[in-house]
Scaffold this active site. Sequence first.
Site, PDB file in Angstrom:
ATOM      1  N   LYS A 154       2.493  21.381 -17.425  1.00 31.94           N
ATOM      2  CA  LYS A 154       3.013  22.465 -16.582  1.00 31.94           C
ATOM      3  C   LYS A 154       2.461  23.838 -16.939  1.00 31.94           C
ATOM      4  O   LYS A 154       2.225  24.158 -18.089  1.00 31.94           O
ATOM      5  CB  LYS A 154       4.552  22.523 -16.698  1.00 31.94           C
ATOM      6  CG  LYS A 154       5.260  21.347 -16.075  1.00 31.94           C
ATOM      7  CD  LYS A 154       5.260  21.383 -14.555  1.00 31.94           C
ATOM      8  CE  LYS A 154       6.149  22.444 -13.991  1.00 31.94           C
ATOM      9  NZ  LYS A 154       7.517  22.034 -13.761  1.00 31.94           N
ATOM     10  N   GLN A 172      32.730  57.018 -10.587  1.00 30.60           N
ATOM     11  CA  GLN A 172      32.218  56.637 -11.895  1.00 30.60           C
ATOM     12  C   GLN A 172      31.544  55.257 -11.836  1.00 30.60           C
ATOM     13  O   GLN A 172      30.716  54.923 -12.665  1.00 30.60           O
ATOM     14  CB  GLN A 172      33.372  56.616 -12.906  1.00 30.60           C
ATOM     15  CG  GLN A 172      32.979  56.257 -14.304  1.00 30.60           C
ATOM     16  CD  GLN A 172      34.085  56.614 -15.292  1.00 30.60           C
ATOM     17  OE1 GLN A 172      34.318  57.777 -15.559  1.00 30.60           O
ATOM     18  NE2 GLN A 172      34.769  55.623 -15.812  1.00 30.60           N
ATOM     19  N   SER A 187      33.783  55.844 -19.744  1.00 31.32           N
ATOM     20  CA  SER A 187      32.466  55.522 -19.178  1.00 31.32           C
ATOM     21  C   SER A 187      31.349  55.729 -20.189  1.00 31.32           C
ATOM     22  O   SER A 187      30.188  55.480 -19.893  1.00 31.32           O
ATOM     23  CB  SER A 187      32.205  56.378 -17.941  1.00 31.32           C
ATOM     24  OG  SER A 187      32.367  57.749 -18.241  1.00 31.32           O
ATOM     25  N   GLU A 234       8.529  34.326 -10.468  1.00 34.38           N
ATOM     26  CA  GLU A 234       9.858  33.876 -10.013  1.00 34.38           C
ATOM     27  C   GLU A 234      10.921  34.920 -10.314  1.00 34.38           C
ATOM     28  O   GLU A 234      11.802  35.204  -9.488  1.00 34.38           O
ATOM     29  CB  GLU A 234      10.222  32.550 -10.691  1.00 34.38           C
ATOM     30  CG  GLU A 234       9.325  31.394 -10.258  1.00 34.38           C
ATOM     31  CD  GLU A 234       9.517  30.193 -11.165  1.00 34.38           C
ATOM     32  OE1 GLU A 234      10.287  29.301 -10.785  1.00 34.38           O
ATOM     33  OE2 GLU A 234       8.914  30.146 -12.248  1.00 34.38           O
ATOM     34  N   HIS A 294       4.082  31.318  10.261  1.00 37.63           N
ATOM     35  CA  HIS A 294       4.999  30.181  10.067  1.00 37.63           C
ATOM     36  C   HIS A 294       4.582  29.315   8.875  1.00 37.63           C
ATOM     37  O   HIS A 294       4.914  28.135   8.816  1.00 37.63           O
ATOM     38  CB  HIS A 294       5.080  29.290  11.318  1.00 37.63           C
ATOM     39  CG  HIS A 294       5.257  30.041  12.590  1.00 37.63           C
ATOM     40  ND1 HIS A 294       6.482  30.270  13.179  1.00 37.63           N
ATOM     41  CD2 HIS A 294       4.356  30.662  13.391  1.00 37.63           C
ATOM     42  CE1 HIS A 294       6.330  30.966  14.279  1.00 37.63           C
ATOM     43  NE2 HIS A 294       5.044  31.231  14.432  1.00 37.63           N
ATOM     44  N   ASN A 306      33.093  67.470 -12.736  1.00 36.10           N
ATOM     45  CA  ASN A 306      32.695  66.949 -11.424  1.00 36.10           C
ATOM     46  C   ASN A 306      31.302  67.430 -10.998  1.00 36.10           C
ATOM     47  O   ASN A 306      30.477  66.636 -10.536  1.00 36.10           O
ATOM     48  CB  ASN A 306      33.736  67.341 -10.365  1.00 36.10           C
ATOM     49  CG  ASN A 306      35.077  66.711 -10.659  1.00 36.10           C
ATOM     50  OD1 ASN A 306      35.185  65.839 -11.515  1.00 36.10           O
ATOM     51  ND2 ASN A 306      36.116  67.155  -9.945  1.00 36.10           N
ATOM     52  N   LYS A 350      27.320  54.315 -11.597  1.00 32.02           N
ATOM     53  CA  LYS A 350      26.255  54.355 -12.585  1.00 32.02           C
ATOM     54  C   LYS A 350      25.740  52.993 -13.059  1.00 32.02           C
ATOM     55  O   LYS A 350      24.542  52.750 -13.035  1.00 32.02           O
ATOM     56  CB  LYS A 350      26.718  55.180 -13.794  1.00 32.02           C
ATOM     57  CG  LYS A 350      26.703  56.680 -13.469  1.00 32.02           C
ATOM     58  CD  LYS A 350      27.190  57.527 -14.599  1.00 32.02           C
ATOM     59  CE  LYS A 350      28.570  58.073 -14.435  1.00 32.02           C
ATOM     60  NZ  LYS A 350      29.028  58.489 -13.122  1.00 32.02           N
ATOM     61  N   SER A 363       6.083  24.141 -20.181  1.00 24.27           N
ATOM     62  CA  SER A 363       7.354  23.454 -20.157  1.00 24.27           C
ATOM     63  C   SER A 363       7.567  22.798 -21.512  1.00 24.27           C
ATOM     64  O   SER A 363       6.617  22.340 -22.147  1.00 24.27           O
ATOM     65  CB  SER A 363       7.338  22.395 -19.053  1.00 24.27           C
ATOM     66  OG  SER A 363       8.265  21.371 -19.361  1.00 24.27           O
TER      67      SER A 363
HETATM   68  N1  ARG Z   1      32.816  59.968 -16.006  1.00 25.95           N
HETATM   69  C1  ARG Z   1      33.053  60.658 -14.786  1.00 25.95           C
HETATM   70  C2  ARG Z   1      32.137  60.082 -13.682  1.00 25.95           C
HETATM   71  O1  ARG Z   1      31.254  59.394 -13.981  1.00 25.95           O
HETATM   72  C3  ARG Z   1      32.758  62.102 -14.960  1.00 25.95           C
HETATM   73  C4  ARG Z   1      33.521  62.993 -14.074  1.00 25.95           C
HETATM   74  C5  ARG Z   1      34.946  62.979 -14.428  1.00 25.95           C
HETATM   75  N2  ARG Z   1      35.673  63.896 -13.656  1.00 25.95           N
HETATM   76  C6  ARG Z   1      37.018  63.888 -13.654  1.00 25.95           C
HETATM   77  N3  ARG Z   1      37.604  64.741 -12.924  1.00 25.95           N
HETATM   78  N4  ARG Z   1      37.685  62.996 -14.329  1.00 25.95           N
HETATM   79  O2  ARG Z   1      32.336  60.282 -12.523  1.00 25.95           O
END
Ligand code: ARG
Length: 486
Positions: A305, A344, A45, A312, A178, A132, A347, A299
């Site tokens: 234009k 994960q 990641s 937009e 409307h 974690n 993100k 344009s």
């Molecule tokens: N890259 C992981 C995430 O975004 C971090 C946590 C990883 N934890 C694990 N037990 N592999 O969630």
Amino acid sequence: MSDTGDTGKTGKTGKTSDTGTPANSMWGGRFEASPAEIMEEINASVGFDKRLAPQDIAGSKAHARMLAHSGILTAADADAIVSGLDAVQAEIDAGTFDFQRALEDVHMNVESRLKALIGEPAGRLHTARSRNDQVATDFRLYVRDRIDGFDGALAKLMRALSLKAAAHAATVMPGFTHLQPAQPVTFGHHMLAYVEMFARDRGRFRDARARLNECPLGSAALAGTSFPIDRHMTAAALGFDRPMANSLDGVSDRDFALETLAACTITAVHLSRLAEEIVIWMTPQFGFIKMSDRFTTGSSIMPQKRNPDAAELSRAKVGRIASAFQSLVVVMKGLPLAYSKDMQEDKEVAFDAFDSTSLALAAMAGMVEDLEPVPEVLAAAAGRGFSTATDLADYLVRELQMPFRDAHHVTGRVVKLAETAGLTLDAVPLADLQTIEPRLTQAVFSVLCVDSSVRSRTSYGGTAPQNVAKMAALWIERLETPAKPG
Ligand code: ARG
């Protein structure tokens, strides 16, 4: 989507050597072989979570200091860790930090670099925590920062709208339902409608922030830890109100991100409506506003234009923002407690939605500052479509004590007459009006023009210029003191 290309690394962790070097320096104790190439690719990641490095480092510094304070680390180790982490941050800031995919994520990249810089004490940093609780903490800190950014961006947009409202408190325009001409309103009133919407959006972000602001750090992997840690200390050091009360919950929920994405989605919906109006108002057919070269494009083929691209694109951003919310809903649905790697996936979508939200907010603030209503066009349009018909009905009720239903009927006949004659309501001769309602006098014309129509709407929240001027001034004052909730 592979987001690993920009790390410039596809390197694999070295295989176990004869001398017993582990397959992975961070967790390789029981592993004999390196991951398959594709395993590394799906697992890593760092290509995107490297954005969390500042939060990760802040969290680690707070954790190290707390460990020393609680007698779990020596002060010397903690000092070495803290200054080492500062050095890592400096490398990241300088763009010299070498993020490696083989180290999976930002957490292990930072720790590994710390080890290279300070040696043995780095290995003690991970005492009494897990990735974690680490990632849950980092992401909360990150989302909190973004919320603060949205708060400022919304304030800026609201201020631009309020200033425009103050300048055009008495500029009449057609109000629509409307998308048909309904009743005249003022341009300022229309601007202030959006100020109210964005103020609620701001409130939603603030509400999300208040609920988000509890610290997961110290939940460890899922069950807490046997070390005598001080979670209140780390929570306070990171600006959280308190530690989260349940370690399982601490590592396994992402509702704070969902809530923020929901707030982004609603904000984006509001932005898209304003953007749509800008697009419509800018067309030659409407001609309600003018926008400068700064926020329009030409344009490549049609020289005449002037395109509202920024509007937009702001209108379109809601697509990806709402999808991010939905995407995370689907990721989280049905996940058993506690942590699963599924999380994960929280993100990238969130980063994209947050970036899109800030971009659209900033672009909209710029467009609002830039746009100029065209009063003559707005006034002429305000008078079309028999927009003062309700004023006539109200007049019949007020002056002739007619029940509203009857007044509605009489007014309908007047509109029909005007339509047939091709006249606006205020141009129908009194004699003709009297064929429909003989008690009408010259006085009726005072309610048939658009200016008197808007001036009469003095009910609280109504469009009368005096109301609008007052509300605009109130918002401008409120927005000058950022401490007060908007
Ligand atoms: N890259 C992981 C995430 O975004 C971090 C946590 C990883 N934890 C694990 N037990 N592999 O969630």
